[in-house]
Design an enzyme around this catalytic site. Sequence first.
Site: not given
Length: 280
Positions: A50, A94, A117
């Site tokens: 990422k 995460q 997200d």
Amino acid sequence: MSALIIDGKQVAAALRERLAAQVATLPFKPGLRVVRVGEDPASVVYVRNKDRAAAACGFDSATQVLPETTTEAELLAVVRALNDDPAVDGILVQFPLPAHIRQEAVINAISPAKDVDGLHPINAGLLASGAPALVPCTPQGVMHLLAAAGTPLKGARAVVIGRSVLVGRPVAQLLLAADATVTMAHSRTLDLAAECRRAEVVVAAVGRAGLVRGDWIAQGATVIDVGINRGADGKLTGDVAYAEALDRAGAITPVPGGVGPMTIACLLENTVKAALARRG
Ligand code: NAP
């Protein structure tokens, strides 16, 4: 007939190129902060990927690594500091988190405006009400792949197998927003084969290798396989019996190389969207 194979790597690369070109025209660098707690090996790889993708697209990107022993209160304090930081447009914590930290508490603590997200209840609610703001990345990737395949969605019968908050539900809502006629299937669905056979679009998001057989696919249907399953030989496969489905589908995503590469590209897309919305 052999299906068109939808190349997720190519679609993701094209999206990243578009984003990089857009970012180059902005008077600021979109700020993405990824928080990783502990050393879960898969998370270490994901987060590194990422970071690299964000930097390559011209983002101001950084990763904060916290020890496995971090308490929930400490992690929430980190999230709140990022909420308050004007240089930060997108926050991604995460998952999975260590067992002593509640995932839900963390999701709820992220500012909805920076929730790249797309999992905060406000963003989930906006999507459910037909006014999507920040949409979860993998479902958004599914929509990009359907567009790349040229699959008509208006009025099409679509079956989504799986109803998780992360994948199945948002995919179904996005398809509904695109005017498809959507059926959500799950582990209690009585005749999954029959539901699939009626569909012009099948999205499988279950996590069971080869669950969807080739003869469940209508001739010419588009098949998007979100599933990731690691076999005893270490190889990755999807939820669809790929070799069987190839002869019937009009278009199909492979695993790996289909939906997987889209997730990071859509994270970057969300960060640009969040930055533009927040900075005006
Ligand atoms: P999940 O939370 O475990 O949800 C699985 C869903 O599948 C549930 O709704 C479950 O139904 C349903 N299901 C289970 N067995 C079934 C069966 N025999 N027939 C029909 N439905 C069944 O999983 P998830 O997080 O949504 O992920 C799904 C898959 O996508 C996994 O393989 C995951 O690794 C993969 N994934 C890929 C990406 C990517 O970037 N490519 C991203 C995220 C996830 P119930 O609700 O009734 O239990």
